[in-house]
Design a protein around this motif. Structure first.
Motif, PDB file in Angstrom:
ATOM      1  N   ALA A 136      -7.347  15.141  -4.657  1.00 35.30           N
ATOM      2  CA  ALA A 136      -5.803  15.953  -4.582  1.00 35.30           C
ATOM      3  C   ALA A 136      -5.540  14.929  -5.745  1.00 35.30           C
ATOM      4  O   ALA A 136      -4.698  15.197  -6.868  1.00 35.30           O
ATOM      5  CB  ALA A 136      -5.296  15.872  -3.307  1.00 35.30           C
ATOM      6  N   GLU A 137      -5.655  13.563  -5.234  1.00 35.54           N
ATOM      7  CA  GLU A 137      -5.308  12.206  -5.832  1.00 35.54           C
ATOM      8  C   GLU A 137      -5.566  12.304  -7.509  1.00 35.54           C
ATOM      9  O   GLU A 137      -4.654  11.638  -8.121  1.00 35.54           O
ATOM     10  CB  GLU A 137      -4.980  11.313  -5.261  1.00 35.54           C
ATOM     11  CG  GLU A 137      -3.853  11.513  -4.168  1.00 35.54           C
ATOM     12  CD  GLU A 137      -2.826  10.876  -4.181  1.00 35.54           C
ATOM     13  OE1 GLU A 137      -2.344  10.142  -4.456  1.00 35.54           O
ATOM     14  OE2 GLU A 137      -2.624  11.900  -4.203  1.00 35.54           O
ATOM     15  N   CYS A 138      -6.455  12.674  -7.839  1.00 32.20           N
ATOM     16  CA  CYS A 138      -7.210  12.762  -9.360  1.00 32.20           C
ATOM     17  C   CYS A 138      -6.922  13.814  -9.772  1.00 32.20           C
ATOM     18  O   CYS A 138      -8.133  13.627 -10.698  1.00 32.20           O
ATOM     19  CB  CYS A 138      -8.828  12.205  -8.684  1.00 32.20           C
ATOM     20  SG  CYS A 138      -9.200  10.378  -7.978  1.00 32.20           S
ATOM     21  N   GLY A 291     -17.726  15.010 -10.524  1.00 33.56           N
ATOM     22  CA  GLY A 291     -16.924  14.501 -11.663  1.00 33.56           C
ATOM     23  C   GLY A 291     -15.558  14.127 -11.160  1.00 33.56           C
ATOM     24  O   GLY A 291     -14.936  13.909 -11.918  1.00 33.56           O
ATOM     25  N   SER A 292     -15.307  13.439 -10.418  1.00 40.38           N
ATOM     26  CA  SER A 292     -13.847  12.991 -10.214  1.00 40.38           C
ATOM     27  C   SER A 292     -13.746  11.889 -11.058  1.00 40.38           C
ATOM     28  O   SER A 292     -14.061  10.979 -11.245  1.00 40.38           O
ATOM     29  CB  SER A 292     -13.043  12.064  -8.584  1.00 40.38           C
ATOM     30  OG  SER A 292     -11.784  11.544  -9.076  1.00 40.38           O
ATOM     31  N   PRO A 293     -12.234  11.248 -11.968  1.00 38.15           N
ATOM     32  CA  PRO A 293     -12.523   9.967 -13.101  1.00 38.15           C
ATOM     33  C   PRO A 293     -12.413   8.713 -12.369  1.00 38.15           C
ATOM     34  O   PRO A 293     -11.476   8.294 -10.808  1.00 38.15           O
ATOM     35  CB  PRO A 293     -10.490  10.160 -13.437  1.00 38.15           C
ATOM     36  CG  PRO A 293     -10.693  11.987 -13.185  1.00 38.15           C
ATOM     37  CD  PRO A 293     -11.040  13.073 -12.132  1.00 38.15           C
ATOM     38  N   ASP A 295     -11.503   5.770 -12.047  1.00 36.09           N
ATOM     39  CA  ASP A 295     -10.198   4.892 -12.709  1.00 36.09           C
ATOM     40  C   ASP A 295      -9.287   5.409 -11.513  1.00 36.09           C
ATOM     41  O   ASP A 295      -8.108   4.509 -11.347  1.00 36.09           O
ATOM     42  CB  ASP A 295      -9.448   5.297 -14.226  1.00 36.09           C
ATOM     43  CG  ASP A 295      -9.434   6.637 -14.658  1.00 36.09           C
ATOM     44  OD1 ASP A 295      -9.374   6.891 -13.700  1.00 36.09           O
ATOM     45  OD2 ASP A 295      -8.435   6.464 -15.515  1.00 36.09           O
ATOM     46  N   CYS A 296      -8.982   6.595 -10.954  1.00 32.96           N
ATOM     47  CA  CYS A 296      -8.033   6.445 -10.082  1.00 32.96           C
ATOM     48  C   CYS A 296      -8.427   6.784  -8.773  1.00 32.96           C
ATOM     49  O   CYS A 296      -7.775   6.886  -7.883  1.00 32.96           O
ATOM     50  CB  CYS A 296      -7.902   8.278 -10.152  1.00 32.96           C
ATOM     51  SG  CYS A 296      -8.572   9.594  -9.747  1.00 32.96           S
ATOM     52  N   LEU A 297      -9.854   6.455  -8.594  1.00 27.05           N
ATOM     53  CA  LEU A 297     -10.419   6.375  -6.886  1.00 27.05           C
ATOM     54  C   LEU A 297      -9.855   5.378  -5.908  1.00 27.05           C
ATOM     55  O   LEU A 297      -9.397   5.621  -5.052  1.00 27.05           O
ATOM     56  CB  LEU A 297     -12.113   6.562  -7.150  1.00 27.05           C
ATOM     57  CG  LEU A 297     -12.662   8.303  -7.597  1.00 27.05           C
ATOM     58  CD1 LEU A 297     -13.973   7.267  -7.165  1.00 27.05           C
ATOM     59  CD2 LEU A 297     -12.025   8.992  -6.103  1.00 27.05           C
ATOM     60  N   PRO A 298      -9.741   4.301  -7.131  1.00 31.17           N
ATOM     61  CA  PRO A 298      -9.502   2.955  -5.769  1.00 31.17           C
ATOM     62  C   PRO A 298      -7.697   2.736  -5.281  1.00 31.17           C
ATOM     63  O   PRO A 298      -7.874   3.160  -4.197  1.00 31.17           O
ATOM     64  CB  PRO A 298      -9.408   1.652  -7.072  1.00 31.17           C
ATOM     65  CG  PRO A 298     -10.023   1.963  -7.784  1.00 31.17           C
ATOM     66  CD  PRO A 298     -10.463   3.865  -8.294  1.00 31.17           C
ATOM     67  N   LYS A 299      -7.137   3.086  -6.161  1.00 33.07           N
ATOM     68  CA  LYS A 299      -5.829   4.062  -5.609  1.00 33.07           C
ATOM     69  C   LYS A 299      -5.135   5.147  -4.059  1.00 33.07           C
ATOM     70  O   LYS A 299      -5.099   4.389  -3.588  1.00 33.07           O
ATOM     71  CB  LYS A 299      -4.713   4.174  -6.673  1.00 33.07           C
ATOM     72  CG  LYS A 299      -3.201   4.760  -6.490  1.00 33.07           C
ATOM     73  CD  LYS A 299      -2.365   4.526  -8.170  1.00 33.07           C
ATOM     74  CE  LYS A 299      -1.069   5.033  -7.531  1.00 33.07           C
ATOM     75  NZ  LYS A 299      -0.385   5.487  -8.522  1.00 33.07           N
ATOM     76  N   ALA A 300      -6.433   6.240  -5.344  1.00 32.74           N
ATOM     77  CA  ALA A 300      -6.750   6.959  -4.038  1.00 32.74           C
ATOM     78  C   ALA A 300      -6.398   6.752  -2.610  1.00 32.74           C
ATOM     79  O   ALA A 300      -6.303   7.544  -1.879  1.00 32.74           O
ATOM     80  CB  ALA A 300      -7.510   8.576  -4.125  1.00 32.74           C
TER      81      ALA A 300
END
Length: 451
Positions: A136-138, A291-293, A295-300
């Motif tokens: 969701a965050e990505c 397929g999640s990007p 680069d957004c995973l650490p913040k998520a």
């Protein structure tokens, strides 16, 4: 099952169940007419009513809403936890309504999506909540049906689109074999639900069958020590997805994630317990595969707040720490002790535990006694029966006699605030899957008032 698009009305028998209510919310959001029955009113059923879903708490045929009297374009959904003598459910069967189990409906909802299924005797809810949150965050088009209330959403339902579904693959009653997952994980395969399976071998066979539902072996994630084929997950042990350089900073884990193709450095995860860190690695692996990007995973991941009743802090002060947790199996209590001991190594620890089911208490008594004996003080409540009738000789007093803790006793729920206040243990835990959860807020307020 008929095409769900043709069904206009849904009736949920046992709508207050955590999995059932998530599906009810989904169909309400789809513009369908949704109704339900449950035996008791809870915070969750009150939320459903506030959202426009009528719920009755009286098991009488006369209570069924007029919109559900005709079986045309109506689907009735039930959970195996509903007693066989339930009048409303038996009415729908006798009148030849279209009636399905919750698991069958979940399989139907997810079958035309990219289905991400989280299985395991422990860890399903936390892992699926992390996974749903990451996607969701990505900004991935995900619908997540959760078995607990995710703190970030104050809900057991996440909706950001309908191309991907995240579901809990529940082994109870072999429900998870109704699913057709594209990507899946197995967090654990410990003995449980022996009233259904009979022995450990049958449980392991069911999980093997579930894993075989995933067409690509590289799309199944497993804890490193499990006897299954797939991508392995571990903490500081050689695995396909491995947490490396793990440290604790400000009560959070900081680590690097090694994957088959890359390394994500300096990730932060705020839930205590190495079992939860393993859950996070599982979720990260599944999100990447979906397929999640990257680069957004650490913040998520860093923004994930947890799941209610999974190591939930209720009080956290210099004088007292009160933690609420759903653990109801010896392995889960072991994991809970590891987490709390890692965070509070120098403090005495008191556990209040409500055993769940007579059969589970009987089958795992030795394990429960060993797990509970790790705590400085052990308080047991009476066994919560759920769907079961009492078993002669199986009581909390019988279980307590096997616990080796120096300070131990059985108490009534009404006495809990006083018992907790008198204890000199700084760290206190309220643990179990029964109605102890309904007492937590009252106990918390009492302790805050008296502090």
């Amino acid at each position: 099952m008929n095409n769900l698009n043709n069904i206009q009305t849904y009736y949920f028998v046992g709508i207050g169940g955590i999995g059932m209510s998530a599906l009810a919310r989904y169909f309400k959001m789809q513009g369908k007419a949704v109704f339900g029955y449950d035996k008791t009113s809870t915070d969750l059923t009150e939320e459903l009513v506030a959202e426009g879903i009528p719920v009755t708490f009286t098991d009488e045929i006369s209570e069924i809403q007029k919109e559900v009297r005709s079986k045309e374009n109506v689907l009735v959904v039930y959970t195996p936890a509903v007693p066989k003598g339930n009048k409303i459910l038996n009415h729908f069967f006798s009148e030849d309504f279209h009636v399905v189990k919750r698991a069958e409906l979940l399989g139907e909802v997810s079958k035309n999506t990219l289905c991400l299924a989280v299985a395991g005797t422990h860890g399903k809810t936390t892992t699926s909540a992390i996974l749903g949150h990451l996607l969701a965050e990505c900004n991935m088009p995900v619908t997540a049906f959760l078995g607990g209330i995710a703190e970030n959403y104050n809900s057991n339902f996440i909706y950001k689109g309908s191309e991907i579904t995240v579901v809990e693959a529940d082994e109870f009653d072999r429900s998870f074999l109704q699913l057709r997952p594209d990507i899946a994980c197995v967090t654990s395969m410990d003995a449980d639900h022996l009233d259904i399976y009979g022995d450990v071998a049958e449980i392991e066979n069911a999980f093997r069958t579930f894993a075989q539902l995933v067409k690509k072996e590289e799309n199944i994630f497993i804890k490193r020590d499990l006897p299954l084929d797939g991508k392995t997950v571990a903490i500081e042990e050689t695995a396909d997805y491995e947490a490396q350089n793990v440290k604790i900073q400000d009560s959070a884990y900081v680590f690097d994630l090694k994957t088959p193709s890359l390394i994500l450095e300096n990730l932060t995860f705020n839930l205590p317990g190495r079992h939860n860190l393993t859950n996070a690695i599982m979720a990260l692996g599944m999100a990447i595969t979906a397929g999640s990007p990257i680069d957004c995973l650490p913040k998520a991941l860093a923004s994930f707040k947890g799941v209610k009743r999974r190591f939930s802090y209720k009080i956290k002060t210099e004088n007292m720490v009160l933690i609420d947790d759903y653990a109801h199996h010896p392995t889960e209590i072991d994991a809970l002790f590891q987490a709390v001991d890692e965070m509070y190594p120098n403090d005495h620890k008191q556990i209040v535990f409500q055993p769940h089911l007579f059969s589970r208490t009987r089958d795992f008594a030795e394990g429960f006694a060993k797990s509970l004996s790790q705590f400085d003080e052990v308080i047991l409540l009476d066994i919560y029966p759920a769907r079961e009738e009492p078993i002669e000789g199986i009581t909390s007093e019988w279980l307590l006699s096997q616990v080796e803790a120096l300070h131990k006793r059985v108490v009534f729920k009404s006495a809990l605030p006083e018992v907790l206040l008198k204890s000199k243990c700084r760290v206190k835990l309220l643990v179990g899957a029964g109605d102890i959860g309904a007492e937590v807020n009252k106990i918390t307020q009492k302790l805050k008032d008296e502090a």
